[in-house]
Write an enzyme that holds these catalytic residues in place. Structure first.
Site, PDB file in Angstrom:
ATOM      1  N   SER A 120      33.155 -22.780 -24.027  1.00  0.00           N
ATOM      2  CA  SER A 120      33.742 -23.800 -23.143  1.00  0.00           C
ATOM      3  C   SER A 120      32.628 -24.488 -22.377  1.00  0.00           C
ATOM      4  CB  SER A 120      34.711 -23.156 -22.154  1.00  0.00           C
ATOM      5  OG  SER A 120      34.980 -24.083 -21.106  1.00  0.00           O
TER       6      SER A 120
ATOM      7  N   HIS B 148      34.689 -26.161 -27.118  1.00  0.00           N
ATOM      8  CA  HIS B 148      35.935 -26.157 -26.340  1.00  0.00           C
ATOM      9  C   HIS B 148      35.747 -27.047 -25.108  1.00  0.00           C
ATOM     10  CE1 HIS B 148      39.782 -24.349 -25.029  1.00  0.00           C
ATOM     11  NE2 HIS B 148      39.256 -24.338 -23.818  1.00  0.00           N
TER      12      HIS B 148
ATOM     13  N   ASP C  40      37.443 -28.522 -21.757  1.00  0.00           N
ATOM     14  CA  ASP C  40      38.509 -28.285 -20.784  1.00  0.00           C
ATOM     15  C   ASP C  40      38.740 -29.525 -19.935  1.00  0.00           C
ATOM     16  OD1 ASP C  40      39.339 -25.542 -21.178  1.00  0.00           O
ATOM     17  OD2 ASP C  40      37.320 -24.985 -20.554  1.00  0.00           O
TER      18      ASP C  40
ATOM     19  N   MET D 174      40.840 -31.279 -17.048  1.00  0.00           N
ATOM     20  CA  MET D 174      41.666 -30.898 -15.884  1.00  0.00           C
ATOM     21  C   MET D 174      41.911 -32.107 -14.996  1.00  0.00           C
ATOM     22  SD  MET D 174      39.724 -27.402 -14.843  1.00  0.00           S
ATOM     23  CE  MET D 174      39.478 -26.067 -16.022  1.00  0.00           C
TER      24      MET D 174
ATOM     25  N   HIS E 238      41.285 -28.915 -24.796  1.00  0.00           N
ATOM     26  CA  HIS E 238      42.321 -28.197 -24.052  1.00  0.00           C
ATOM     27  C   HIS E 238      42.756 -29.079 -22.888  1.00  0.00           C
ATOM     28  CE1 HIS E 238      43.203 -24.276 -21.509  1.00  0.00           C
ATOM     29  NE2 HIS E 238      44.286 -25.006 -21.723  1.00  0.00           N
TER      30      HIS E 238
ATOM     31  N   MET F 176      44.653 -29.759 -19.828  1.00  0.00           N
ATOM     32  CA  MET F 176      45.360 -29.187 -18.674  1.00  0.00           C
ATOM     33  C   MET F 176      45.740 -30.337 -17.759  1.00  0.00           C
ATOM     34  SD  MET F 176      42.876 -25.877 -18.232  1.00  0.00           S
ATOM     35  CE  MET F 176      41.549 -26.663 -19.147  1.00  0.00           C
TER      36      MET F 176
ATOM     37  N   MET G 123      46.378 -18.234 -22.535  1.00  0.00           N
ATOM     38  CA  MET G 123      45.494 -18.199 -21.362  1.00  0.00           C
ATOM     39  C   MET G 123      45.431 -16.772 -20.827  1.00  0.00           C
ATOM     40  SD  MET G 123      44.326 -21.260 -20.871  1.00  0.00           S
ATOM     41  CE  MET G 123      43.378 -20.693 -19.460  1.00  0.00           C
TER      42      MET G 123
ATOM     43  N   ASP H 254      41.686 -17.650 -24.167  1.00  0.00           N
ATOM     44  CA  ASP H 254      40.836 -18.435 -23.278  1.00  0.00           C
ATOM     45  C   ASP H 254      40.939 -17.923 -21.848  1.00  0.00           C
ATOM     46  OD1 ASP H 254      39.376 -20.439 -22.036  1.00  0.00           O
ATOM     47  OD2 ASP H 254      40.850 -22.021 -22.423  1.00  0.00           O
TER      48      ASP H 254
HETATM   49  C1  DX5 Z   1      40.114 -22.300 -17.662  1.00  0.00           C
HETATM   50  C2  DX5 Z   1      39.572 -22.890 -18.926  1.00  0.00           C
HETATM   51  C3  DX5 Z   1      38.680 -21.978 -19.687  1.00  0.00           C
HETATM   52  C4  DX5 Z   1      37.471 -21.561 -18.923  1.00  0.00           C
HETATM   53  C5  DX5 Z   1      36.822 -20.408 -19.611  1.00  0.00           C
HETATM   54  O1  DX5 Z   1      41.081 -23.143 -17.113  1.00  0.00           O
HETATM   55  O2  DX5 Z   1      40.614 -23.291 -19.777  1.00  0.00           O
HETATM   56  O3  DX5 Z   1      38.316 -22.559 -20.930  1.00  0.00           O
HETATM   57  O4  DX5 Z   1      36.548 -22.581 -18.785  1.00  0.00           O
HETATM   58  O5  DX5 Z   1      35.754 -19.994 -18.826  1.00  0.00           O
HETATM   59  P1  DX5 Z   1      35.410 -18.455 -18.663  1.00  0.00           P
HETATM   60  O6  DX5 Z   1      35.069 -17.948 -20.020  1.00  0.00           O
HETATM   61  O7  DX5 Z   1      34.259 -18.461 -17.713  1.00  0.00           O
HETATM   62  O8  DX5 Z   1      36.634 -17.785 -18.103  1.00  0.00           O
HETATM   63 ZN    ZN Z   2      40.133 -23.869 -21.943  1.00  0.00          ZN
END
Ligand code: DX5
Ligand code: ZN
Length: 244
Positions: free
Chosen positions: A10, A35, A37, A39, A68, A70, A139, A175
């Site tokens: 990620s 990956h 993320d 947000m 991903h 979110m 998750m 994840d």
């Molecule tokens: C959390 C993300 C993850 C996160 C993983 O909301 O979706 O992908 O970045 O990071 P680690 O491996 O540090 O938990």
């Molecule tokens: Zn993620």
């Protein structure tokens, strides 16, 4: 025959000031997928980056972009992420009232479709959309931040979803808080795709290859047979990647 283990770092844990270099480093270090993320500060209590950043980093690597999302709402933004270079687009089951419609929209854009489930969401949320899925993301932290602790309560959910998937060509991704220490348990429960942020990006770029390999080796050791010879096969590491 077993699923090939995929390790997807990620980039939330990367140094954003040097994002292109960081992605090149994990690519060289053996990352299978990248990956991303996304947000929005609304669905999750943090803001990260959007489609313009994904477009900017797309030329850095040919590896598959595992995006991903979110964000809520998500449907109005799917086309932008598809055009930016996403290969897989994963939406949250909790992010909108019409999951089936969102999944149809992703495939209509020519992309692989994924659903993510927060820790408190039951696997029953995907029962009637399984045939629209290329990936299920469980998750193992509450989404929004990297560096949180792995929630062992999700191992049972992973196992139940593995059973629900049956012989369908669907990747089962985990994840949140994944490390070399819990990767075997995650794979033993039935996951075949492991996202890791902090556990990959710690120690500087000289350590990325070792960090990725340690997670992969642990997961390979923990995994159980899942497919019979001749049955449907899910995406492999390079599939969907762009050839440049
Ligand atoms: C959390 C993300 C993850 C996160 C993983 O909301 O979706 O992908 O970045 O990071 P680690 O491996 O540090 O938990
Ligand atoms: Zn993620």
């Amino acid at each position: 025959m077993t699923h090939e283990i995929i390790v997807a770092p990620s980039i939330l844990a990367a140094d954003f000031a040097r994002l292109g270099e960081e992605i090149a480093a994990i690519d060289a270090g053996g990352a299978d997928w990248i990956h991303c993320d996304v947000m929005d500060g609304h669905f999750v209590p943090n803001v990260s980056f959007g489609a313009d950043v994904i477009k900017a980093i797309r030329p850095v690597t040919t590896k598959l972009f595992d995006v991903h999302l979110m964000i809520a709402p998500v449907d109005p933004y799917l086309e932008a992420f598809a055009k930016a270079g996403a290969d897989i687009m994963t939406v949250h089951a909790e992010a909108g009232p019409h999951l089936d419609r969102s999944l149809q929209a992703i495939r209509a854009l020519g992309k692989k479709a994924g659903v993510s489930l927060c820790p408190s969401t039951s696997e029953s949320a995907i029962e009637y959309v399984l045939d629209r899925l290329d990936l299920v993301l469980v998750m193992t932290v509450n989404p929004g931040f990297g560096g949180q602790s792995f929630l062992g309560s999700q191992l049972e959910k992973i196992a139940r979803i593995r059973s629900m998937i049956g012989e369908r060509p669907i990747r089962l991704e985990v994840d949140g808080g994944v490390t070399r220490d819990n990767a075997a348990a995650v794979a033993a429960a039935g996951a075949d795709t492991l996202v890791a942020g902090s556990a990959v990006f710690r120690g500087g770029s000289a350590n990325y290859a070792g960090n990725i390999a340690a997670i992969r080796i642990a997961a390979e050791a923990g995994r159980v047979p899942k497919l019979q010879p001749g049955s449907a096969r899910p995406m492999c590491a390079g599939e969907g990647a762009r050839i440049r």
